[in-house]
Write a protein that holds these residues in place. Structure first.
Motif, PDB file in Angstrom:
ATOM      1  N   ALA A 132     -15.173   5.628 -35.770  1.00 14.54           N
ATOM      2  CA  ALA A 132     -16.256   4.677 -36.019  1.00 14.54           C
ATOM      3  C   ALA A 132     -16.023   3.391 -35.234  1.00 14.54           C
ATOM      4  CB  ALA A 132     -16.354   4.369 -37.514  1.00 14.54           C
ATOM      5  N   TYR A 133     -14.763   2.993 -35.111  1.00 15.63           N
ATOM      6  CA  TYR A 133     -14.440   1.757 -34.390  1.00 15.63           C
ATOM      7  C   TYR A 133     -14.772   1.895 -32.906  1.00 15.63           C
ATOM      8  CZ  TYR A 133     -12.044  -2.651 -33.490  1.00 15.63           C
ATOM      9  OH  TYR A 133     -11.766  -3.954 -33.141  1.00 15.63           O
ATOM     10  N   GLU A 134     -14.483   3.059 -32.330  1.00 14.56           N
ATOM     11  CA  GLU A 134     -14.795   3.282 -30.917  1.00 14.56           C
ATOM     12  C   GLU A 134     -16.302   3.228 -30.675  1.00 14.56           C
ATOM     13  OE1 GLU A 134     -13.033   6.911 -29.637  1.00 14.56           O
ATOM     14  OE2 GLU A 134     -10.969   6.210 -29.924  1.00 14.56           O
ATOM     15  N   ILE A 135     -17.068   3.805 -31.596  1.00  9.00           N
ATOM     16  CA  ILE A 135     -18.524   3.750 -31.474  1.00  9.00           C
ATOM     17  C   ILE A 135     -19.005   2.311 -31.624  1.00  9.00           C
ATOM     18  CG2 ILE A 135     -20.710   4.515 -32.488  1.00  9.00           C
ATOM     19  CD1 ILE A 135     -19.239   7.059 -33.394  1.00  9.00           C
ATOM     20  N   ALA A 136     -18.393   1.578 -32.557  1.00  6.09           N
ATOM     21  CA  ALA A 136     -18.764   0.176 -32.776  1.00  6.09           C
ATOM     22  C   ALA A 136     -18.487  -0.668 -31.530  1.00  6.09           C
ATOM     23  CB  ALA A 136     -18.001  -0.384 -33.973  1.00  6.09           C
ATOM     24  N   GLU A 137     -17.418  -0.353 -30.821  1.00 10.03           N
ATOM     25  CA  GLU A 137     -17.123  -1.073 -29.574  1.00 10.03           C
ATOM     26  C   GLU A 137     -18.251  -0.879 -28.566  1.00 10.03           C
ATOM     27  OE1 GLU A 137     -12.325  -1.328 -28.980  1.00 10.03           O
ATOM     28  OE2 GLU A 137     -13.222   0.671 -28.791  1.00 10.03           O
ATOM     29  N   GLU A 138     -18.765   0.346 -28.492  1.00  7.76           N
ATOM     30  CA  GLU A 138     -19.880   0.627 -27.582  1.00  7.76           C
ATOM     31  C   GLU A 138     -21.140  -0.107 -28.030  1.00  7.76           C
ATOM     32  OE1 GLU A 138     -22.382   4.463 -25.782  1.00  7.76           O
ATOM     33  OE2 GLU A 138     -20.617   4.787 -27.053  1.00  7.76           O
ATOM     34  N   VAL A 139     -21.348  -0.160 -29.349  1.00  5.26           N
ATOM     35  CA  VAL A 139     -22.506  -0.872 -29.894  1.00  5.26           C
ATOM     36  C   VAL A 139     -22.445  -2.355 -29.530  1.00  5.26           C
ATOM     37  CG1 VAL A 139     -23.582  -1.690 -32.033  1.00  5.26           C
ATOM     38  CG2 VAL A 139     -22.958   0.717 -31.789  1.00  5.26           C
ATOM     39  N   ILE A 140     -21.293  -2.972 -29.749  1.00  3.19           N
ATOM     40  CA  ILE A 140     -21.145  -4.399 -29.460  1.00  3.19           C
ATOM     41  C   ILE A 140     -21.292  -4.675 -27.966  1.00  3.19           C
ATOM     42  CG2 ILE A 140     -19.503  -6.317 -29.439  1.00  3.19           C
ATOM     43  CD1 ILE A 140     -20.819  -5.826 -32.129  1.00  3.19           C
ATOM     44  N   GLU A 141     -20.764  -3.787 -27.147  1.00  2.00           N
ATOM     45  CA  GLU A 141     -20.916  -3.945 -25.696  1.00  2.00           C
ATOM     46  C   GLU A 141     -22.396  -3.937 -25.310  1.00  2.00           C
ATOM     47  OE1 GLU A 141     -19.589  -1.701 -21.516  1.00  2.00           O
ATOM     48  OE2 GLU A 141     -18.776  -1.042 -23.443  1.00  2.00           O
ATOM     49  N   ARG A 142     -23.153  -3.044 -25.933  1.00  2.00           N
ATOM     50  CA  ARG A 142     -24.591  -2.970 -25.656  1.00  2.00           C
ATOM     51  C   ARG A 142     -25.313  -4.214 -26.164  1.00  2.00           C
ATOM     52  NH1 ARG A 142     -28.236  -1.465 -22.098  1.00  2.00           N
ATOM     53  NH2 ARG A 142     -30.286  -1.142 -23.047  1.00  2.00           N
ATOM     54  N   LEU A 143     -24.982  -4.651 -27.364  1.00  2.00           N
ATOM     55  CA  LEU A 143     -25.608  -5.850 -27.927  1.00  2.00           C
ATOM     56  C   LEU A 143     -25.319  -7.071 -27.061  1.00  2.00           C
ATOM     57  CD1 LEU A 143     -24.880  -5.413 -31.757  1.00  2.00           C
ATOM     58  CD2 LEU A 143     -27.056  -5.065 -30.579  1.00  2.00           C
ATOM     59  N   ASN A 144     -24.083  -7.205 -26.628  1.00  2.00           N
ATOM     60  CA  ASN A 144     -23.714  -8.338 -25.772  1.00  2.00           C
ATOM     61  C   ASN A 144     -24.529  -8.341 -24.480  1.00  2.00           C
ATOM     62  OD1 ASN A 144     -21.820  -9.341 -27.560  1.00  2.00           O
ATOM     63  ND2 ASN A 144     -20.088  -8.319 -26.582  1.00  2.00           N
ATOM     64  N   HIS A 145     -24.743  -7.140 -23.941  1.00  2.00           N
ATOM     65  CA  HIS A 145     -25.485  -7.029 -22.681  1.00  2.00           C
ATOM     66  C   HIS A 145     -26.968  -7.344 -22.875  1.00  2.00           C
ATOM     67  CE1 HIS A 145     -26.780  -5.525 -18.779  1.00  2.00           C
ATOM     68  NE2 HIS A 145     -27.668  -4.755 -19.399  1.00  2.00           N
ATOM     69  N   VAL A 146     -27.583  -6.735 -23.884  1.00  2.00           N
ATOM     70  CA  VAL A 146     -29.026  -6.904 -24.093  1.00  2.00           C
ATOM     71  C   VAL A 146     -29.366  -8.323 -24.545  1.00  2.00           C
ATOM     72  CG1 VAL A 146     -31.007  -6.145 -25.473  1.00  2.00           C
ATOM     73  CG2 VAL A 146     -29.381  -4.461 -24.596  1.00  2.00           C
ATOM     74  N   LEU A 147     -28.526  -8.881 -25.425  1.00  2.00           N
ATOM     75  CA  LEU A 147     -28.817 -10.190 -26.012  1.00  2.00           C
ATOM     76  C   LEU A 147     -28.171 -11.344 -25.251  1.00  2.00           C
ATOM     77  CD1 LEU A 147     -28.335  -9.216 -29.773  1.00  2.00           C
ATOM     78  CD2 LEU A 147     -30.495  -9.443 -28.521  1.00  2.00           C
ATOM     79  N   ASP A 148     -27.350 -11.012 -24.246  1.00  2.00           N
ATOM     80  CA  ASP A 148     -26.651 -12.027 -23.448  1.00  2.00           C
ATOM     81  C   ASP A 148     -25.825 -12.952 -24.343  1.00  2.00           C
ATOM     82  OD1 ASP A 148     -25.838 -13.350 -21.159  1.00  2.00           O
ATOM     83  OD2 ASP A 148     -27.534 -14.743 -21.170  1.00  2.00           O
ATOM     84  N   VAL A 149     -25.015 -12.323 -25.201  1.00  2.00           N
ATOM     85  CA  VAL A 149     -24.134 -13.069 -26.098  1.00  2.00           C
ATOM     86  C   VAL A 149     -22.732 -12.478 -25.985  1.00  2.00           C
ATOM     87  CG1 VAL A 149     -25.941 -13.716 -27.730  1.00  2.00           C
ATOM     88  CG2 VAL A 149     -24.732 -11.538 -28.029  1.00  2.00           C
TER      89      VAL A 149
END
Length: 229
Positions: A132-149
């Motif tokens: 779950a943590y590995e998937i969460a890392e991918e989620v956060i990477e995507r959020l950072n990219h899309v939201l520029d945060v």
């Protein structure tokens, strides 16, 4: 009739529909463009995700959340949910779409206001729920990219807990209790027994797994039959 009746257009990418007396959330890029309540949407159109919200409280909560976010944030949430549901892990989609949408929207708003919440259980979460943590890392990477945060690592841990709570027979409260039990045990070992714990060691990983197994034993009413214990 194999079609949806549109009841509410939340934005260009998310609409609420009914079919066979059930309410659905339909997600697809541009699915809400030029759509209005009362229109018919054929089931054969390109729909990326379909979620059933069978409780009115869930329906109302989701609609309220959609009204709190702009299209960019909503698309980021959709991307996050897609990453998780497309992963190998089996998740409760209905539960996940509500909890994750709620969490990401408010986490983003807190981040923009510089109101960060510390997560004291990042290491425990990483060890107990590594997939779950590995998937969460991918989620956060995507959020950072899309939201520029730039979400901190604490947020990876929070997202991982949401994923894990939807893949195991555990509630967020139960997982929080497990993490608190681990932290309390570590505190006793380090402060009362003066034994320093290396959280990167194999011994630490085995220790927290035993705590998790203990939870399984207690919850399932199992007993340990060993004459040497």
């Amino acid at each position: 009739m194999n079609a949806y009746l549109i009841t509410k257009v939340l934005n260009n990418n998310v609409i609420i529909c009914t079919k066979a007396q059930q309410e659905f959330v339909l997600i697809a890029k541009g699915i809400g463009f030029n759509k209005k309540s009362g229109m018919i949407l054929e089931d054969n159109q390109a729909i990326e995700k379909v979620y059933i919200l069978d409780q009115k409280s869930q329906q109302d909560h989701y609609k309220t959340l959609m009204e709190l976010a702009d299209d960019t944030l909503i698309q980021a949430v959709i991307d996050a949910v897609n990453i998780i549901t497309n992963a190998v892990m089996k998740v409760d989609n209905q539960k996940l779409v509500i909890s994750l949408t709620d969490h990401i929207i408010f986490a983003y708003k807190r981040l923009k206001q510089n109101q960060l919440i510390n997560n004291p259980f990042v290491e425990e979460t990483k060890q107990l729920y590594s997939e779950a943590y590995e998937i969460a890392e991918e989620v956060i990477e995507r959020l950072n990219h899309v939201l520029d945060v730039n979400f901190p690592e604490d947020e990876i841990g929070f997202i991982a807990l949401h994923i894990a709570s939807n893949t195991e027979s555990l509630s967020m409260r139960e997982m929080d209790l497990i993490n608190r039990l681990i932290n309390k045990s570590i505190f006793i070992l380090e402060h009362d027994l003066k034994h320093e714990i290396d959280k990167t060691s194999i011994q630490y990983q085995r220790f927290i797994r035993h705590i998790q197994f203990l939870r399984l034993f207690v919850n399932n009413g199992w007993s340990i039959k060993n004459e040497y214990i």
